[in-house]
Design a protein around this motif. Structure first.
Motif, PDB file in Angstrom:
ATOM      1  N   ALA A  94      48.365  40.325  35.392  1.00 22.52           N
ATOM      2  CA  ALA A  94      48.756  41.645  34.895  1.00 22.52           C
ATOM      3  C   ALA A  94      47.818  42.737  35.369  1.00 22.52           C
ATOM      4  O   ALA A  94      48.231  43.883  35.531  1.00 22.52           O
ATOM      5  N   ARG A  95      46.571  42.419  35.618  1.00 22.90           N
ATOM      6  CA  ARG A  95      45.572  43.428  35.945  1.00 22.90           C
ATOM      7  C   ARG A  95      45.116  43.265  37.395  1.00 22.90           C
ATOM      8  O   ARG A  95      44.370  42.343  37.730  1.00 22.90           O
ATOM      9  N   PRO A  96      45.528  44.141  38.289  1.00 23.58           N
ATOM     10  CA  PRO A  96      45.106  44.032  39.687  1.00 23.58           C
ATOM     11  C   PRO A  96      43.649  44.481  39.838  1.00 23.58           C
ATOM     12  O   PRO A  96      43.076  45.105  38.945  1.00 23.58           O
ATOM     13  N   ASP A  97      43.075  44.163  40.996  1.00 21.15           N
ATOM     14  CA  ASP A  97      41.723  44.659  41.293  1.00 21.15           C
ATOM     15  C   ASP A  97      41.757  46.145  41.607  1.00 21.15           C
ATOM     16  O   ASP A  97      40.828  46.889  41.273  1.00 21.15           O
ATOM     17  N   VAL A  98      42.836  46.568  42.266  1.00 20.73           N
ATOM     18  CA  VAL A  98      43.008  47.988  42.632  1.00 20.73           C
ATOM     19  C   VAL A  98      44.429  48.397  42.263  1.00 20.73           C
ATOM     20  O   VAL A  98      45.380  47.636  42.466  1.00 20.73           O
ATOM     21  N   TRP A  99      44.549  49.582  41.728  1.00 17.51           N
ATOM     22  CA  TRP A  99      45.867  50.131  41.386  1.00 17.51           C
ATOM     23  C   TRP A  99      46.032  51.471  42.081  1.00 17.51           C
ATOM     24  O   TRP A  99      45.172  52.364  41.963  1.00 17.51           O
ATOM     25  N   ILE A 100      47.127  51.619  42.818  1.00 17.10           N
ATOM     26  CA  ILE A 100      47.447  52.903  43.459  1.00 17.10           C
ATOM     27  C   ILE A 100      48.780  53.373  42.884  1.00 17.10           C
ATOM     28  O   ILE A 100      49.849  52.913  43.293  1.00 17.10           O
TER      29      ILE A 100
ATOM     30  N   TYR B 104      43.493  56.217  43.790  1.00 11.36           N
ATOM     31  CA  TYR B 104      43.025  54.867  44.119  1.00 11.36           C
ATOM     32  C   TYR B 104      42.053  54.447  43.025  1.00 11.36           C
ATOM     33  O   TYR B 104      40.940  54.959  42.926  1.00 11.36           O
ATOM     34  N   VAL B 105      42.494  53.528  42.154  1.00 12.71           N
ATOM     35  CA  VAL B 105      41.691  53.121  41.000  1.00 12.71           C
ATOM     36  C   VAL B 105      41.198  51.695  41.209  1.00 12.71           C
ATOM     37  O   VAL B 105      41.982  50.746  41.207  1.00 12.71           O
ATOM     38  N   ALA B 106      39.883  51.535  41.392  1.00  6.76           N
ATOM     39  CA  ALA B 106      39.281  50.215  41.529  1.00  6.76           C
ATOM     40  C   ALA B 106      38.964  49.677  40.139  1.00  6.76           C
ATOM     41  O   ALA B 106      37.997  50.096  39.491  1.00  6.76           O
ATOM     42  N   LEU B 107      39.791  48.755  39.659  1.00  7.99           N
ATOM     43  CA  LEU B 107      39.655  48.221  38.307  1.00  7.99           C
ATOM     44  C   LEU B 107      38.713  47.025  38.234  1.00  7.99           C
ATOM     45  O   LEU B 107      38.204  46.696  37.160  1.00  7.99           O
ATOM     46  N   THR B 108      38.492  46.355  39.359  1.00  8.21           N
ATOM     47  CA  THR B 108      37.647  45.171  39.350  1.00  8.21           C
ATOM     48  C   THR B 108      36.190  45.525  39.033  1.00  8.21           C
ATOM     49  O   THR B 108      35.707  46.598  39.405  1.00  8.21           O
TER      50      THR B 108
ATOM     51  N   ARG C  96      34.250  42.085  45.174  1.00  8.62           N
ATOM     52  CA  ARG C  96      35.572  42.708  45.251  1.00  8.62           C
ATOM     53  C   ARG C  96      35.471  44.231  45.258  1.00  8.62           C
ATOM     54  O   ARG C  96      36.280  44.917  45.884  1.00  8.62           O
ATOM     55  N   LYS C  97      34.489  44.760  44.552  1.00  8.42           N
ATOM     56  CA  LYS C  97      34.275  46.206  44.597  1.00  8.42           C
ATOM     57  C   LYS C  97      33.893  46.637  46.007  1.00  8.42           C
ATOM     58  O   LYS C  97      34.305  47.711  46.469  1.00  8.42           O
ATOM     59  N   ARG C  98      33.122  45.801  46.696  1.00  2.00           N
ATOM     60  CA  ARG C  98      32.754  46.128  48.075  1.00  2.00           C
ATOM     61  C   ARG C  98      33.980  46.130  48.978  1.00  2.00           C
ATOM     62  O   ARG C  98      34.157  47.031  49.808  1.00  2.00           O
ATOM     63  N   ILE C  99      34.849  45.126  48.792  1.00  2.00           N
ATOM     64  CA  ILE C  99      36.074  45.070  49.606  1.00  2.00           C
ATOM     65  C   ILE C  99      36.978  46.257  49.269  1.00  2.00           C
ATOM     66  O   ILE C  99      37.587  46.866  50.156  1.00  2.00           O
ATOM     67  N   ALA C 100      37.062  46.597  47.985  1.00  2.00           N
ATOM     68  CA  ALA C 100      37.886  47.736  47.567  1.00  2.00           C
ATOM     69  C   ALA C 100      37.388  49.025  48.202  1.00  2.00           C
ATOM     70  O   ALA C 100      38.183  49.864  48.631  1.00  2.00           O
ATOM     71  N   ALA C 101      36.064  49.178  48.271  1.00  2.00           N
ATOM     72  CA  ALA C 101      35.498  50.376  48.907  1.00  2.00           C
ATOM     73  C   ALA C 101      35.830  50.404  50.392  1.00  2.00           C
ATOM     74  O   ALA C 101      36.123  51.460  50.970  1.00  2.00           O
TER      75      ALA C 101
END
Length: 543
Positions: free
Chosen positions: A102-108, A258-262, A267-272
């Motif tokens: 239900a909760r993605p790492d990133v939500w756009i 672009y919301v980084a939820l993780t 994973r935050k590094r990959i999201a960035a």
């Protein structure tokens, strides 16, 4: 046996030796393949360890997928992009579901308006990765004749009846919600602003399907105008639909946050890294493929396809709590009415008012009011005093205006009964008795999700000859009143010399209101003010 080193001759291998050699070769090959296979798997595992799940709105998902594919190949990452409706994702996140699915790492999402109900600190640092202004869709003919005027008028152009406003449903659509906020901003603040905003929305029937809404622009009448995202308009044009974009000088914008939820460091590094890729020149090219502008409004090569190089000035309607407050306002404005009208036909209504009697004024007011009611309104009609054996007459039972029965629709039957109302000379009474019975009937059949109301139109009737006294009526109403299932009483008292104090006392027992009507202009103002009053019950309606 192997050859002699000097002679270079080979001797034949025995069957056993051949078998041993085959086994050795197989072992060597197996180890090689096994080693290579293990290395490939290990490399794949290393990429899989750098996973990231992204939920992206359908408007941007394809572009994000393309950027993620390139990013995965160059950075040995495993970014998985899933298309997810923004409204549905917002509801899941607002509910606090923390499961991995239900909760993605990133939500756009397509708009920051969806972040209102999400209680996560990550939303405060959201960064826009694309933009699409909300502009006006019209038929090409409508744009040719009215476009230049609408450009200058902007969102304030809907304060009068020049255009027929269409909207996307703001509950599932950020475009619809942004449109409401822009209209509200154009209407202004305070009581006058709320009334103007209500008038803008008087005949609006929102659509949940952009394609159907675009197809309906060809209807006859005042030129229809449908606020849509620029992306949607140009995609509709690509699909062969005849629709033109009219650009106001200022417009709300879908900003694709672009919301980084993780909270995981890797994973935050990959999201960035993915965010950087989306904001790169290659990322911008992918956005343009989807008919989206960059966050600063640049159209890039889309200019050659017809988009204006410069986007409209951003209308700042997206602020914390704005969508939540507007959603509440919209819900109140769209709530259907369920009313039982009690009409006074006592001797008092024979008094003159304007060019006719008070009875005629009340009948005319009710008929005019019906023109403002939707077909899904539920309405019924009683008159008082009634026959000798009963203090009131049941003329039409409460039901939907569009419901068909003997004599046509309920709307038609109501109008016929209203037109036939006649004052009864020498008769009085029934006011208090009719109010209590009507109130209890609506309460017994209370309809959730509707405004349940007893509407009393009186020209001066009293309750002096009723079975129940004023004090007893008020006491009974206070006892019956349920704040969670409200049935309100509203009085419209027509003419001079009417004692308003008793009427106000009755209305206040049910959190209702009492108005003294002196002319037909007042009654139409009040009818038009009915919707704003749902939003702000202490509203002072302007003339």
């Amino acid at each position: 046996m192997l050859s002699d080193s000097a002679g270079g001759r080979f001797t034949s291998l025995s069957g056993r030796e051949r078998t041993s050699m085959a086994a050795a070769v197989a072992l060597v090959v197996g180890l090689a393949l096994g080693g290579g296979g293990w290395l490939v798997y290990r490399n794949h595992t290393a990429c899989q360890d750098r996973t990231l799940t992204v939920t992206a709105d359908p408007a941007i998902a394809a572009a994000v997928t393309e950027v993620a594919t390139r990013y995965n190949a160059s950075k040995c990452a495993d970014v998985n992009v899933v298309t997810g409706d923004s409204a549905q994702t917002a509801r899941v996140l607002a509910a606090g579901d923390t499961t991995a699915d239900a909760r993605p790492d990133v939500w756009i999402a397509d708009s920051s308006l969806w972040l209102d109900g999400v209680k996560d600190p990550a939303v405060r640092s959201a960064t826009s990765v694309a933009s699409s202004p909300v502009v006006f869709a019209m038929t090409p003919t409508g744009a040719q004749h009215y476009g230049s005027a609408l450009v200058k008028q902007g969102w304030g152009g809907f304060r009068d009846d020049t255009y027929r406003l269409r909207l996307l449903d703001p509950d599932p659509s950020a475009t619809g919600m942004a449109s409401l906020l822009a209209l509200s901003s154009a209407a202004g603040n305070g009581t006058a602003g709320l009334q103007a905003f209500s008038r803008m929305l008087e005949d609006v029937k929102p659509s949940s399907d952009p394609t159907e809404a675009v197809n309906a622009l060809g209807d006859q009448g005042e030129p229809p105008v449908l606020p849509l995202s620029e992306q949607t308009i140009w995609r509709q044009r690509q699909q062969g639909r005849q629709v033109a974009a009219v650009y106001p000088q200022a417009a709300p914008v879908l900003d694709f946050p672009y919301v980084a939820l993780t909270t995981d460091r890797e994973r935050k590094r990959i999201a960035a890294g993915l965010l950087t890729a989306l904001r790169s020149p290659d990322g911008a090219a992918r956005l343009h493929d989807a008919w989206l502008r960059t966050p600063d409004g640049a159209a890039g090569r889309l200019v050659s396809a017809g988009l204006p190089a410069a986007a409209p000035r951003v209308l700042p309607v997206t602020s914390p709590g704005a969508a939540r407050a507007m959603r509440d306002t919209w819900r109140k404005m769209r709530t259907s009415l369920r009313a039982l009208a009690l009409v006074d036909v006592s001797d008092a209504t024979l008094a003159r008012m304007g060019s006719g009697t008070r009875t005629q004024m009340m009948a005319e007011s009710l008929n005019n009011g019906f023109s403002l009611l939707d077909d899904d309104t539920e309405f019924g009609l009683w008159s008082f005093p009634g026959a000798r054996s009963r203090p009131y007459r049941r003329l039409v039972e409460v039901g939907r205006l569009q419901e068909i029965g003997t004599g046509g629709t309920r709307r038609a039957r109501l109008q016929k009964q209203i037109s036939g109302l006649r004052a009864q000379k020498g008769r009085d009474g029934g006011l208090y008795d009719a109010i209590l019975d009507a109130y209890r009937e609506l309460s017994r059949n209370y309809r959730p999700g509707m405004l349940n109301e007893v509407l009393v139109l009186t020209g001066g009737a009293t309750g002096e000859h009723d079975k129940i006294s004023l004090d007893r009526l008020v006491a009974e109403l206070k006892k019956d009143f349920d704040p969670e299932q409200q049935v309100n009483i509203t009085f419209l008292a027509f003419g001079n010399g009417i004692k308003m104090a008793p009427l106000k006392k009755i209305a206040e027992a049910t959190q209702g209101a009492a108005y003294n009507i002196q002319n037909d202009r007042q009654i139409m103002t009040l009818f038009r003010c009915a919707i704003p009053l749902r939003v702000k019950d202490d509203l002072r309606c302007s003339q």
